[in-house]
Design an enzyme around this catalytic site. Sequence first.
Site, PDB file in Angstrom:
ATOM      1  N   HIS A   1      -5.448 -13.826  -7.558  1.00 29.56           N
ATOM      2  CA  HIS A   1      -5.519 -12.388  -7.292  1.00 29.56           C
ATOM      3  C   HIS A   1      -4.452 -11.965  -6.275  1.00 29.56           C
ATOM      4  O   HIS A   1      -4.292 -12.619  -5.245  1.00 29.56           O
ATOM      5  CB  HIS A   1      -6.915 -12.042  -6.760  1.00 29.56           C
ATOM      6  CG  HIS A   1      -7.057 -10.607  -6.351  1.00 29.56           C
ATOM      7  ND1 HIS A   1      -7.687 -10.236  -5.180  1.00 29.56           N
ATOM      8  CD2 HIS A   1      -6.643  -9.458  -6.937  1.00 29.56           C
ATOM      9  CE1 HIS A   1      -7.665  -8.914  -5.084  1.00 29.56           C
ATOM     10  NE2 HIS A   1      -7.042  -8.422  -6.132  1.00 29.56           N
TER      11      HIS A   1
HETATM   12 CA    CA Z   1      -2.619 -12.180 -10.435  1.00 30.90          CA
END
Ligand code: CA
Length: 414
Positions: free
Chosen positions: A199
Site C-alpha cells: 500500500h
Molecule cells: Ca500499491
Amino acid sequence: ENGIERPQGYNVSYHYNRRVENMHFGRTHPMKPWRLTLTKHLVMGYGLQFAMDNYDALPATKETVAAFHDEDYVDFLSKVSPQTFQELSLIYEDRTPQSYPGDMVKLGPFNLSPSPGADCPVFDGMQEYLFLYTGATMEAVSALTNHQSDIAINWSGGLHHAHKSEASGFCYINDIVLGILELLRCHQRVLYIDIDVHHGDGVEEAFASSDRVMTLSFHRYGIIDEDSKEKHLFFPGTGALNSNGNENSIGNHFALNVPIPKGIDDEQFLYLFEMITGRTLEHFRPQAIVLQCGADSLGGDRLGQFNLNIRAHGECLAFVKKAGVPLLILGGGGYTARNVARAWTHETALAVGATLNEELPMHIVPRPQAFMGKDHGDGKLYPELAGFHKNNVTQKELDLLVEHCHEELRYIQH
Ligand code: CA
Ligand code: ZLM
Ligand code: ZN
C-alpha cells in the site's frame, strides 16, 4: 502545410545517478542496489538511452527535503551514520517509536535502527543514496514542468512508505510526496497511481486532506498466513477498501484503495486496473500523473504475493500513458532483481515507444549469468512468472472492488 511530418512521439527523459548503486542495506536485506545496476545494464544493452534525454541526477538539498519532512528528521538523516547513531540517539530519544509486537529488532529515533535486521537500518553511504534518489525525482519533475519532457523516469525513486518524521518499510525520504508538491506549483490536479504490491501509505497520508491530489493504490491486503496462529497483516496493514481520504476534510473521497488477496493473475489485475483507473481519469481529470511502478507485484518476487507477468505490469504504464498528460514514472519495490530489471526495461521501452527483442542482448550485458538458466528466465525478456502463489481471487471480489471505487468516484466531478 509544408508536408513535413512531425514524428508522433513523446519526449522521454531518464534521471539517474549510478552512485545509488553504492548503497548497501545489509548483506541479507531484501532491498538490493543490484536491481538498479541490472536495470541499467538492460536499458543500455537494448540501446534505449539513445531514445531519451539522459540526466546525471544531483543530490537533493536539505531544504528540498524539508518541504515535506520534519526539520529534526532531516537533520538526523543528514548526520547519522553507523558511527554516530548511538550519540545522536540520545538527543532524539523521545522520537523513538514502539517496536513491532513480537519483533526482536530494537528501534531508534524516527524508526531507524543500527541493526542490519531492521526494515530501515542505518548503513554507510545512506545519505548519499537517500539524497540522490530524491534528487533524481526532483530533477524529473523539473523536466516535466519545464516542458522538456512529456515522460520523465526515475527507477531509483518511488519510496512510498516514508512519513513526515519517520522512516518506514525500506523508505527514508518520500521522494514521491516531494515530487507531487512540486508538480502542484504548476498543475491544479495530480493523480498518483501505485502498482507496488504494498500500500502507498506515505503518499496517501500526506495528501489525505487535499482535493488536488488523488491517490490510487493497488496492493496485497489481509492476513498473510491464514494457518499460522499469529495473524499478521501484509505490510503496512493500511489501505482498506473503505479508506478514502480524511472524512472531515475536502480530501474526503480523494483516496482510492484496491486491496487484493494473494495470487491475482494478469487478466484479473488488468480488469481492476483499467476499470478503476479509467473511471478515475474521467472523473478527476488530472493535469499530471505520477505512476509508482514497484516491481514486487510480479510473480516470483521474494516479498510479493501476486502472479503478474512483465507484459501485464507494463500494460498499466501503457494505459496511463494514453491519458496524454505529463507523466512521472518511478520505481519502488522489487526484490527478484533479474525480473525488476526486465520489467523496468520493458517499461522504459513502452515510454519511448520502442518494441524490444524477446532475446536479451546477452553479448552486451556485463552479467549475462543473472538472466541465464531455466530458473533465471533463459535469456528471455518475458519469461513466464505467473503461478507462484495460489490464486485466491474470485470474480465476485473483483466486482465488489470495482463497484466500491466507482461509487466513490461519483463524488468527484471536475
Ligand atoms: Ca500499491
Ligand atoms: N521485521 N533482513 C516494502 C517494505 C516491506 C514489518 C516484519 C524486520 C521484510 C524483511 C530486513 C536481514 C516497498 C514488515 C519484518 C525483519 C517488522 C517487510 C533485514 C527480510 C529481512 O532478511 C532480512 C536480516 C528484512 C525485512 C524481510 N520486511 C519483509 N517485509 C516489511 C516492509 C517496501 O516495496 O513497498 C517500497 C520500496 N516489514 O513486515 C515487520 C513488520 C520488522
Ligand atoms: Zn513494495
